[in-house]
Design a protein around this motif. Sequence first.
Motif, short mmCIF file in Angstrom:
data_model
loop_
_atom_site.label_atom_id
_atom_site.label_comp_id
_atom_site.label_asym_id
_atom_site.label_seq_id
_atom_site.Cartn_x
_atom_site.Cartn_y
_atom_site.Cartn_z
N LEU A 117 49.22 42.02 41.81
CA LEU A 117 49.47 40.61 42.14
C LEU A 117 49.51 40.42 43.66
O LEU A 117 48.97 39.44 44.18
CB LEU A 117 50.77 40.14 41.50
N ALA A 118 50.10 41.37 44.35
CA ALA A 118 50.15 41.29 45.82
C ALA A 118 48.75 41.31 46.42
O ALA A 118 48.46 40.56 47.35
CB ALA A 118 50.98 42.46 46.36
N VAL A 119 47.89 42.16 45.87
CA VAL A 119 46.51 42.22 46.36
C VAL A 119 45.84 40.86 46.18
O VAL A 119 45.18 40.35 47.08
CB VAL A 119 45.71 43.33 45.64
N GLU A 120 46.01 40.26 45.01
CA GLU A 120 45.40 38.95 44.75
C GLU A 120 45.93 37.90 45.72
O GLU A 120 45.18 37.05 46.20
CB GLU A 120 45.63 38.52 43.30
N HIS A 121 47.23 37.94 46.04
CA HIS A 121 47.78 37.00 47.02
C HIS A 121 47.16 37.22 48.40
O HIS A 121 46.82 36.26 49.09
CB HIS A 121 49.30 37.15 47.11
N LEU A 122 47.05 38.48 48.80
CA LEU A 122 46.47 38.77 50.10
C LEU A 122 45.03 38.27 50.20
O LEU A 122 44.62 37.70 51.21
CB LEU A 122 46.53 40.27 50.40
N VAL A 123 44.27 38.47 49.14
CA VAL A 123 42.87 38.06 49.13
C VAL A 123 42.73 36.55 49.03
O VAL A 123 42.06 35.91 49.86
CB VAL A 123 42.10 38.74 47.96
N GLN A 124 43.36 35.96 48.03
CA GLN A 124 43.13 34.54 47.74
C GLN A 124 43.93 33.60 48.63
O GLN A 124 43.41 32.55 49.03
CB GLN A 124 43.45 34.26 46.28
N HIS A 177 45.60 34.51 51.64
CA HIS A 177 45.60 34.82 53.07
C HIS A 177 44.24 35.25 53.61
O HIS A 177 44.10 35.53 54.80
CB HIS A 177 46.65 35.89 53.37
N GLY A 178 43.23 35.34 52.74
CA GLY A 178 41.87 35.63 53.20
C GLY A 178 41.63 37.05 53.67
O GLY A 178 40.69 37.30 54.42
N ILE A 179 42.46 37.99 53.24
CA ILE A 179 42.27 39.39 53.62
C ILE A 179 41.15 39.96 52.74
O ILE A 179 41.22 39.86 51.51
CB ILE A 179 43.57 40.21 53.41
N PRO A 180 40.13 40.58 53.32
CA PRO A 180 39.07 41.17 52.49
C PRO A 180 39.62 42.28 51.60
O PRO A 180 40.37 43.14 52.06
CB PRO A 180 38.08 41.72 53.51
N ARG A 181 39.26 42.27 50.33
CA ARG A 181 39.75 43.25 49.36
C ARG A 181 39.54 44.70 49.83
O ARG A 181 40.44 45.53 49.66
CB ARG A 181 39.10 43.01 48.00
N PRO A 182 38.39 45.05 50.43
CA PRO A 182 38.21 46.44 50.87
C PRO A 182 39.18 46.86 51.98
O PRO A 182 39.34 48.04 52.25
CB PRO A 182 36.78 46.49 51.38
N ASP A 183 39.84 45.90 52.63
CA ASP A 183 40.78 46.20 53.71
C ASP A 183 42.19 46.45 53.19
O ASP A 183 43.11 46.72 53.98
CB ASP A 183 40.82 45.07 54.73
N ILE A 184 42.40 46.36 51.89
CA ILE A 184 43.73 46.52 51.30
C ILE A 184 43.81 47.88 50.62
O ILE A 184 42.92 48.27 49.88
CB ILE A 184 44.01 45.40 50.28
N ILE A 185 44.90 48.59 50.88
CA ILE A 185 45.10 49.93 50.32
C ILE A 185 46.28 49.89 49.36
O ILE A 185 47.35 49.37 49.70
CB ILE A 185 45.36 50.95 51.43
#
Length: 102
Positions: free
Chosen positions: A21-28, A30-38
């Motif tokens: 869920l945190a990844v989805e929040h960061l992407v959707q 805050h606009g963080i590219p998914r490949p930049d999330i670990i």
Amino acid sequence: MSDNSTTTVRAIFETREAADLAVEHLVQKHGIPRPDIIIQAAHDENTAGSTPSGGDVSSTGDARNDAPLAGEIEVSADIAANQLAAIQRSLGEIGAMRVSGR
């Protein structure tokens, strides 16, 4: 002149479901590219979190025993420094146990 500095935000979650869920929040949000999330275990051992959730729980409420519940899950990403406060707040609102930025 704009500030191009970056920082790393880290958040600790009890479940893989919360980390996803945190990844989805960061992407959707805050606009963080998914490949930049670990996403990784917060400690040395492989883990699916410290609490069963999502696919780790059967429809009868029984927890699976084939996924290691050995500790928390860390979600991290390099972000623009000026996004840090908003992202920390957002991750806290969705259940992060700890959020740090540096």
